[in-house]
Scaffold this motif. Structure first.
Motif, short mmCIF file in Angstrom:
data_model
loop_
_atom_site.label_atom_id
_atom_site.label_comp_id
_atom_site.label_asym_id
_atom_site.label_seq_id
_atom_site.Cartn_x
_atom_site.Cartn_y
_atom_site.Cartn_z
N LEU A 19 0.86 -1.18 0.00
CA LEU A 19 0.00 0.00 0.00
C LEU A 19 0.90 1.23 0.00
O LEU A 19 1.81 1.34 0.83
CB LEU A 19 -0.91 0.01 1.23
CG LEU A 19 -1.92 1.18 1.30
CD1 LEU A 19 -3.25 0.70 1.87
CD2 LEU A 19 -1.38 2.32 2.16
N ALA A 20 0.68 2.12 -0.95
CA ALA A 20 1.53 3.31 -1.11
C ALA A 20 0.73 4.58 -0.84
O ALA A 20 -0.43 4.70 -1.24
CB ALA A 20 2.11 3.35 -2.52
N ILE A 21 1.38 5.53 -0.19
CA ILE A 21 0.76 6.81 0.16
C ILE A 21 1.60 7.95 -0.41
O ILE A 21 2.83 7.96 -0.26
CB ILE A 21 0.63 6.96 1.69
CG1 ILE A 21 -0.35 5.91 2.24
CG2 ILE A 21 0.18 8.37 2.07
CD1 ILE A 21 -0.41 5.87 3.75
N VAL A 93 5.73 5.03 1.48
CA VAL A 93 5.27 6.41 1.63
C VAL A 93 6.28 7.39 1.07
O VAL A 93 7.49 7.19 1.20
CB VAL A 93 4.97 6.75 3.11
CG1 VAL A 93 6.23 6.66 3.96
CG2 VAL A 93 4.31 8.12 3.24
N THR A 94 5.79 8.43 0.43
CA THR A 94 6.66 9.52 -0.02
C THR A 94 7.13 10.31 1.19
O THR A 94 6.32 10.86 1.92
CB THR A 94 5.91 10.47 -0.96
OG1 THR A 94 5.39 9.74 -2.07
CG2 THR A 94 6.83 11.57 -1.47
N TYR A 95 8.46 10.36 1.39
CA TYR A 95 9.00 11.14 2.52
C TYR A 95 9.61 12.45 2.03
O TYR A 95 9.91 13.35 2.81
CB TYR A 95 10.04 10.32 3.29
CG TYR A 95 11.37 10.21 2.59
CD1 TYR A 95 12.40 11.12 2.84
CD2 TYR A 95 11.60 9.22 1.64
CE1 TYR A 95 13.62 11.03 2.19
CE2 TYR A 95 12.81 9.12 0.98
CZ TYR A 95 13.81 10.04 1.26
OH TYR A 95 15.01 9.96 0.59
N LEU A 121 7.93 -0.48 6.87
CA LEU A 121 7.67 0.86 6.37
C LEU A 121 8.77 1.18 5.36
O LEU A 121 9.96 1.14 5.69
CB LEU A 121 7.69 1.87 7.52
CG LEU A 121 7.57 3.35 7.17
CD1 LEU A 121 6.18 3.65 6.61
CD2 LEU A 121 7.83 4.21 8.40
N VAL A 122 8.38 1.51 4.13
CA VAL A 122 9.35 1.73 3.05
C VAL A 122 9.35 3.20 2.66
O VAL A 122 8.35 3.72 2.15
CB VAL A 122 9.01 0.87 1.82
CG1 VAL A 122 10.08 1.06 0.74
CG2 VAL A 122 8.90 -0.60 2.21
N PRO A 123 10.47 3.91 2.87
CA PRO A 123 10.55 5.33 2.47
C PRO A 123 10.82 5.46 0.98
O PRO A 123 11.68 4.76 0.44
CB PRO A 123 11.73 5.84 3.30
CG PRO A 123 12.63 4.64 3.44
CD PRO A 123 11.72 3.45 3.51
N VAL A 124 10.10 6.35 0.31
CA VAL A 124 10.23 6.50 -1.14
C VAL A 124 10.45 7.95 -1.52
O VAL A 124 9.76 8.85 -1.03
CB VAL A 124 8.98 5.96 -1.87
CG1 VAL A 124 9.09 6.20 -3.37
CG2 VAL A 124 8.79 4.48 -1.58
#
Length: 348
Positions: A19-21, A93-95, A121-124
Motif C-alpha cells: 500500500l503506497a501513500i 510512503v513519499t518522505y 515501512l518503506v521510504p520512497v
C-alpha cells in the motif's frame, strides 16, 4: 526487539502487496500495488480547486486537505483493491521531496499504519517514484534505458543503469520546466494549474515568437528555463506598456514549442549517444500533449522504444510510489518509526 529490527526479519515476497501513500503537494493519493507492476487500485483526492483563488498551492491549505482526506483515500484504495489490511506486506510512503507539512501528513499516517499492522515501512523518494511510473506501463521494461524527468520541481535527462543506480546526464540550472509553465501562465492571466491551461490556450495559437533556446553546444544536457521565462514576461509587459494588443494564444504556443523542443532534442540525443534502445518519461509535464506528440514522432522515426505512461501516471499519484516502493522493499530498505519528512531530496 524494536519495530525496525522486526521489519528486517521480514521474509521478502516477489508478489508482495504494497500500500503506497503520496501527499507531497496538493493530491492525497493511495494505491495498492502487487508485485511492483500490477495496480490493484489507485485513488486520489485533489485539493486543486482550493488553491485556484490564490494562483498556486498554499502549503497550509494543502496540509489541512491531506489531513481530512488521507483516511478516506486509504480506505477506498484497500476496498477497491479487493483486499483487507491484513493482506498487506508493506507500507510505502513519499518522505520527500515536496511541501514539508503535506509530506508529514502522509509519513505520520504511514508510520502509524505500518506499526499497527507490524509490517515494514518503506521510504520512497517522490523523484524516483516519477521515474518508476514507467514500470507500471510496461511489464517488460528493464534497465538500462534513458529517462526524461520533467516536472514542477525537476527537469533532467537520466541514465538508468539498473533498478537502483542512476546517472544524471543533465539537469536544470535554474527553473524546472513545470515551474516555467506555471509562471508564464500567471503572466498571461491564466488560472492555476498553469501547465494544462497553457497547453489548452496554445492549441488555438501559432509559433510566431522567436523565444530563446538554451544551446546544447554550450551546456550539454543541462537545461535553463529562466531566460525563456524572462523573454515571455518581457514580451507581455512591453506590449502592455505600448498599449499593443497581444495574441496570448500565439505567446502560449511559442513558449510551449520552445520549452518542449529543449527536452526532446536532449532526450533523443542521449538515447543515440548511450546506445540504449529505450526512452521513458516521468513527471507532470509528461502529460503535456505537445511533448508526447513530438517524442512519439521522433522515436518512431529512429526506432526507439518509447515508454510513455498514461497521463494519470505522469501527474502525482501513489501507484508510482508503490512501484518504486516495491524495488526498495526487495532491497530491504526499511525505515524505523523515526522516519521524518524532507522538503528536498537528492535527484539520485
Amino acid at each position: 526487539m524494536t519495530y525496525f529490527e522486526n521489519s528486517l526479519k521480514t521474509q521478502i515476497k516477489k508478489d508482495a502487496i504494497i500500500l503506497a501513500i503520496e501527499s507531497s503537494c496538493d493530491e492525497t493519493a493511495c494505491s495498492v500495488i502487487k508485485g511492483g507492476r500490477q495496480i490493484l487500485s489507485s485513488e486520489i483526492i485533489s485539493s486543486v480547486s482550493k488553491h485556484i483563488p490564490f494562483g498556486g498551492v498554499v502549503p497550509e491549505i494543502a496540509s489541512r486537505a491531506h489531513t481530512s482526506a488521507i483516511s478516506i483515500t486509504v480506505d477506498r484504495a484497500v476496498k477497491n483493491a479487493g483486499i483487507s489490511l491484513s493482506d498487506l506486506d508493506a507500507i510505502a510512503v513519499t518522505y520527500g521531496a515536496g511541501l514539508l507539512g503535506a509530506l508529514l501528513v502522509g509519513v505520520s499516517y504511514a508510520k502509524a499504519l505500518a506499526y499497527s499492522l507490524d509490517i515494514p515501512l518503506v521510504p520512497v523518494s517522490h523523484i524516483r517514484g516519477h521515474l518508476s511510473a514507467s514500470y507500471l506501463n510496461n511489464e517488460n521494461l528493464k534497465p538500462p534505458f534513458i529517462s526524461v524527468l520533467c516536472s514542477g520541481g525537476h527537469t533532467a535527462i537520466i541514465e538508468v543503469k539498473d533498478y537502483y543506480t542512476y546517472n544524471v546526464l543533465g539537469k536544470t540550472l535554474d527553473d524546472a520546466v513545470g515551474e516555467a509553465f506555471d509562471k508564464v501562465a500567471r503572466v498571461l492571466g491564466l488560472e492555476y494549474p498553469g501547465g494544462p491551461n497553457i497547453e489548452k490556450l496554445a492549441l488555438s495559437g501559432k509559433n510566431t515568437y522567436d523565444f530563446p533556446k538554451m544551446p546544447m553546444s554550450k551546456f550539454g544536457y543541462n537545461f535553463s528555463y529562466s531566460g525563456l521565462k524572462t523573454a515571455v514576461i518581457n514580451t507581455v509587459n512591453t506590449a502592455k506598456m505600448k498599449g499593443e494588443e497581444l495574441n496570448k494564444a500565439d505567446v502560449a504556443c511559442s513558449f510551449q514549442e520552445t520549452a518542449i523542443d529543449m527536452i526532446v532534442t536532449r532526450a533523443i540525443k542521449a538515447v543515440k549517444e548511450s546506445g540504449y534502445k529505450t526512452l521513458t518519461v516521468g513527471g507532470g509535464v509528461g502529460a503535456n500533449g505537445c511533448l508526447r506528440e513530438k517524442l512519439t514522432k521522433e522515436c518512431e522515426k529512429l526506432n526507439i522504444n518509447l515508454v510513455l505512461p498514461p497521463k494519470s501516471l505522469c501527474t502525482d499519484n501513489a501507484a508510482m510510489i508503490g512501484a518504486e516502493g516495491y524495488l526498495q522493499y526487495l532491497k530491504g530498505n526499511f525505515a524505523n518509526l523515526d522516519l521524518n519528512a524532507s522538503a528536498n531530496v537528492n535527484l539520485q
